[in-house]
Structure formats: structure tokens, C-alpha cells
Design a protein around this motif. Sequence first.
Motif, PDB file in Angstrom:
ATOM      1  N   VAL A  64      17.529  28.057  16.803  1.00 20.26           N
ATOM      2  CA  VAL A  64      16.515  27.705  16.865  1.00 20.26           C
ATOM      3  C   VAL A  64      16.288  26.723  16.081  1.00 20.26           C
ATOM      4  O   VAL A  64      16.727  26.739  14.817  1.00 20.26           O
ATOM      5  CB  VAL A  64      15.544  28.939  16.500  1.00 20.26           C
ATOM      6  N   ASP A  65      15.400  25.634  16.491  1.00 16.60           N
ATOM      7  CA  ASP A  65      15.486  24.617  15.735  1.00 16.60           C
ATOM      8  C   ASP A  65      14.811  24.687  14.333  1.00 16.60           C
ATOM      9  O   ASP A  65      14.079  25.630  14.048  1.00 16.60           O
ATOM     10  CB  ASP A  65      14.614  23.371  16.467  1.00 16.60           C
ATOM     11  N   ILE A  66      15.036  23.636  13.461  1.00 16.13           N
ATOM     12  CA  ILE A  66      14.366  23.779  12.038  1.00 16.13           C
ATOM     13  C   ILE A  66      13.075  23.128  11.959  1.00 16.13           C
ATOM     14  O   ILE A  66      12.634  22.285  12.906  1.00 16.13           O
ATOM     15  CB  ILE A  66      15.272  23.103  11.133  1.00 16.13           C
ATOM     16  N   ASP A  67      12.539  23.208  10.833  1.00 18.10           N
ATOM     17  CA  ASP A  67      11.203  22.562  10.566  1.00 18.10           C
ATOM     18  C   ASP A  67      11.500  21.301   9.755  1.00 18.10           C
ATOM     19  O   ASP A  67      12.356  21.483   8.972  1.00 18.10           O
ATOM     20  CB  ASP A  67      10.124  23.654   9.589  1.00 18.10           C
ATOM     21  N   ALA A  68      10.822  20.289  10.236  1.00 19.19           N
ATOM     22  CA  ALA A  68      11.251  18.973   9.786  1.00 19.19           C
ATOM     23  C   ALA A  68      11.068  18.753   8.155  1.00 19.19           C
ATOM     24  O   ALA A  68      11.763  18.353   7.554  1.00 19.19           O
ATOM     25  CB  ALA A  68      10.527  17.756  10.598  1.00 19.19           C
ATOM     26  N   ALA A  69      10.182  19.433   7.595  1.00 23.46           N
ATOM     27  CA  ALA A  69       9.820  19.309   6.208  1.00 23.46           C
ATOM     28  C   ALA A  69      10.670  20.261   5.415  1.00 23.46           C
ATOM     29  O   ALA A  69      10.954  19.905   4.217  1.00 23.46           O
ATOM     30  CB  ALA A  69       8.388  19.812   5.808  1.00 23.46           C
ATOM     31  N   THR A  70      11.157  21.222   5.666  1.00 21.02           N
ATOM     32  CA  THR A  70      11.731  22.151   4.740  1.00 21.02           C
ATOM     33  C   THR A  70      13.444  22.078   5.143  1.00 21.02           C
ATOM     34  O   THR A  70      14.209  22.806   4.416  1.00 21.02           O
ATOM     35  CB  THR A  70      11.248  23.705   4.806  1.00 21.02           C
ATOM     36  N   PHE A  71      13.528  21.875   6.178  1.00 24.81           N
ATOM     37  CA  PHE A  71      15.126  21.958   6.722  1.00 24.81           C
ATOM     38  C   PHE A  71      15.526  23.315   7.221  1.00 24.81           C
ATOM     39  O   PHE A  71      16.653  23.643   7.247  1.00 24.81           O
ATOM     40  CB  PHE A  71      16.202  21.634   5.797  1.00 24.81           C
ATOM     41  N   ASN A  72      14.503  24.305   6.934  1.00 28.98           N
ATOM     42  CA  ASN A  72      14.820  25.830   7.415  1.00 28.98           C
ATOM     43  C   ASN A  72      14.450  26.088   8.735  1.00 28.98           C
ATOM     44  O   ASN A  72      13.559  25.448   9.217  1.00 28.98           O
ATOM     45  CB  ASN A  72      13.978  26.523   6.495  1.00 28.98           C
ATOM     46  N   LEU A  73      14.736  27.261   9.271  1.00 33.63           N
ATOM     47  CA  LEU A  73      14.413  27.820  10.810  1.00 33.63           C
ATOM     48  C   LEU A  73      12.813  27.500  10.634  1.00 33.63           C
ATOM     49  O   LEU A  73      11.943  27.879  10.070  1.00 33.63           O
ATOM     50  CB  LEU A  73      14.496  29.347  10.682  1.00 33.63           C
ATOM     51  N   ASP A  74      12.434  27.091  11.867  1.00 31.02           N
ATOM     52  CA  ASP A  74      10.904  26.826  12.210  1.00 31.02           C
ATOM     53  C   ASP A  74      10.408  28.182  12.785  1.00 31.02           C
ATOM     54  O   ASP A  74      10.750  28.647  13.713  1.00 31.02           O
ATOM     55  CB  ASP A  74      10.831  25.760  13.336  1.00 31.02           C
ATOM     56  N   PHE A  82      19.620  24.725   1.121  1.00 24.42           N
ATOM     57  CA  PHE A  82      19.536  23.791  -0.091  1.00 24.42           C
ATOM     58  C   PHE A  82      18.704  24.466  -1.324  1.00 24.42           C
ATOM     59  O   PHE A  82      18.565  23.656  -2.258  1.00 24.42           O
ATOM     60  CB  PHE A  82      18.684  22.564   0.382  1.00 24.42           C
ATOM     61  N   GLY A  83      18.615  26.013  -1.276  1.00 28.41           N
ATOM     62  CA  GLY A  83      18.034  26.600  -2.357  1.00 28.41           C
ATOM     63  C   GLY A  83      16.452  26.684  -2.126  1.00 28.41           C
ATOM     64  O   GLY A  83      15.691  27.502  -2.740  1.00 28.41           O
ATOM     65  N   GLN A  84      15.929  26.340  -0.827  1.00 25.26           N
ATOM     66  CA  GLN A  84      14.669  26.667  -0.528  1.00 25.26           C
ATOM     67  C   GLN A  84      14.518  27.797   0.502  1.00 25.26           C
ATOM     68  O   GLN A  84      15.108  28.075   1.522  1.00 25.26           O
ATOM     69  CB  GLN A  84      14.036  25.505   0.322  1.00 25.26           C
ATOM     70  N   PRO A  85      13.395  28.760  -0.141  1.00 25.91           N
ATOM     71  CA  PRO A  85      13.429  30.082   0.723  1.00 25.91           C
ATOM     72  C   PRO A  85      12.788  29.701   2.183  1.00 25.91           C
ATOM     73  O   PRO A  85      11.810  29.023   2.146  1.00 25.91           O
ATOM     74  CB  PRO A  85      12.517  30.777  -0.193  1.00 25.91           C
ATOM     75  N   VAL A  86      12.982  30.496   2.928  1.00 21.04           N
ATOM     76  CA  VAL A  86      12.381  30.259   4.487  1.00 21.04           C
ATOM     77  C   VAL A  86      11.138  31.416   4.255  1.00 21.04           C
ATOM     78  O   VAL A  86      11.184  32.147   3.282  1.00 21.04           O
ATOM     79  CB  VAL A  86      13.423  31.360   5.383  1.00 21.04           C
TER      80      VAL A  86
END
Length: 376
Positions: free
Chosen positions: A107-117, A138-142
Amino acid sequence: MDLSVNIPPLDLVRQYTTIEAEVSDAVLKVLASGGYIGGPVVKDFEQQFANYTGVAECVACNSGTDALFLALKALEVGAGDEVITSPFTFFATTEVITAVGATPVFVDIDAATFNLDVEKLTAAITHKTKAIMPVHLFGQPVDMTAVMKIAQASNLYVIEDCAQSTGAMWEGQKVGSIGHIGCFSFYPTKNLGACGDGGAMTTNDAVIAAKIRMLREHGSRTRYIHEEIGVNSRLDAIQAAILQIKLRYLDHWNEQRQAIAQRYHEFLAHIPTVAIPQELTRGVGVWNQYTIRLAKNDSNYRDRVRQMLQERGVSSMVYYPLALHLQPVYENLGYQPGSLPVSEQASREVLSLPMFPEMTIEQQDKVVYTLKDCLS
Ligand SMILES: *Cc1c(COP(=O)(O)O)cnc(C)c1O
């Protein structure tokens, strides 16, 4: 500012020198004890890491990759099953899905966070879907609130890939405590890194924990009685002793990473060709990487900037240059260039700048100064 010094992407030696006496003392104790695999040092670390993460159970193992593999095995994900995950992650995340015989569904990512959209998750669920594997990249929570809601509605397991996010929080809960199983890596470059390989799984489910313990020990609960085909994936006592020490510093190191990220934000926020990484307000990130995007109507722009930085002594990294749905090994899955455009664009634009807790203000100033110079 001394522009002649080279800035590495990270500096493990500098971190070691800050805890050298404690670490060498602990390692020598293990060596003298004769207990090198498993035993009380590993058990104590498991307990401490469970407490830190806010879960009932932690099972340590040999690597983050093994943690993900054992998690899938424990939940009996296998042939015929689909697992939904991100194409913008380290290969290990999906390698293990394939290794257990299941099929990764990207599933593609969210452009702002690099995490699952998370907006795109529901559409990817089929009657074969067994689990969702969010990666806290990168350390950012989904957005785990959304993931858990979608998973519960379709009766799916959630396995969190926390390899890059030890200590990160989502709505006041540590990552790895929200899904059914959290998987961690103690690879040296991770936020909590051993002096070798290591990994762990966290869970609140005692039955799952017991099953993972059995699988990591050759499918055996009672010595020499084997009820399943398992693996040998144990954490060494030396690594557990080192991790016990480093765990006490983890929050402090993560705060240092957060301060460095804030400084990068301030310096890089207003450069037209740079997009700084975004954080969700309900999460607390721990900055395993500080990853910007470099965009211009020019497909080699990022790589040229990276080259110029390198020539001036600033190391940077590209995580990840080829999204997983386009990897040669996944040709059979039928994705094409353009299938997951946000991830593909990210792989052309991302650049991870030097990021490590011990980075000095001087070093960071050089990174920023040099980057601005290369962009102008
Ligand atoms: C590092 C990493 C892994 C694998 O961990 P190892 O300990 O190297 O096996 C898995 N997933 C992600 C996102 C990682 O960054």
C-alpha cells in the motif's frame, strides 16, 4: 566552523566512549560467568525491555529480521495468506513475509511522513488478508489508531515493525505495545543498538509469547522434545548485558536526536527545493533518520547534491533508492513503475542527513552550511 572536518552519517565509536567503563565491566562479567547464551542476563533484559515498552512480555532473539519472521510464524501466517505493508522500508520487512510463504501486498505511503497511507489500507484488504505490518519508518510512528480500527473491523493481526523507532510513541503509548506483536532490531545503527546483531518481540498476549519462545528454540518447550519446526534465534548474553546499559540511556539519546531534528527543521524549513520531514501531532518520533526531500524538475538532482556533499566531507544516505514493489525479486507480483507513485517519487527524492545523538552543534552547522552552499 571548521569546514575541513568530515561529518559521518553516524558515530558509534563516540557513543561507546561515553559508556566504555560500564560496558566493558558488564561484558567482562558475562565472560567470567560462563553463561553466554540465554540465562539471567537475557531474562533481565527481556523484563526491562517489556517494562520500557509497556507490555507484559518480551522475547529476545537474534535480529530484527528474525523477530518479524517469528512473529509471522507465531500467528500462523503462511501459504495463501496476504500481508499488507509498506513498499518504502528496508527489505527485511517483506523478505520475511515471502519467507513464510505468504504474499506481501503493498500500500502506498503518505508523502508527508513516509509511512503507510492509512487512507488506502481498507481498499487493499481481501479475503486472503491475514495481517497488517505497519513500519514506523525513520523513527516516526504510524497512525496506529487508524491501523487498529481497520484491523479490528476485518479481524486482522497487526505486527508493528519498530526496528527504527525504539522509544517512539503514538498517543501516549510506546510503539510495539499497540499491535498484537511489536518487532525490534538492536542492529548497531538503530536507536537502541547492540555491539552485534540482536532483536526482540513484544506482546501482551502470554500465549503468543510462549509460542515465540518455543519457535526461537528449535520448536521446543521442553529440552529435546520438539513440537514444531522452529529456528535457532537467541540473544547472546554479552549483547543483553550491553543492551541493559544502553536502555538506561535511550530516552536521553532520543531527546538529543529530537533536539538535532528541531535544529535541522529551523535551518532547512525555508529552502524552496527542500522539504523537511513532517511529524503527526499525536505521535512522538525518535529520529533514527532525518530525511529530507530534494525536488526539482530534474531526476538526478538528489544524486548530484549528494555527490557534492560527499566531496565537501558531509556524508548522507539514500534510504531507500528502489521501492520494494519494483525489486527484481518481486517481479512476479505484477507491480509496474507507476503502481505506487508516492513511494517511487520518495525513492528519487529522499536524502538522509547525518543524525546521531552525539552530533555536536559544530558538526550540524557544517552539514547545514554545506547543504545550503550545494543548493545555491
Ligand atoms: C533494520 C531493520 C530491520 C531488520 O533488522 P535486523 O536486526 O537488521 O535484522 C527490519 N525492518 C526495518 C524497517 C529495519 O530498519
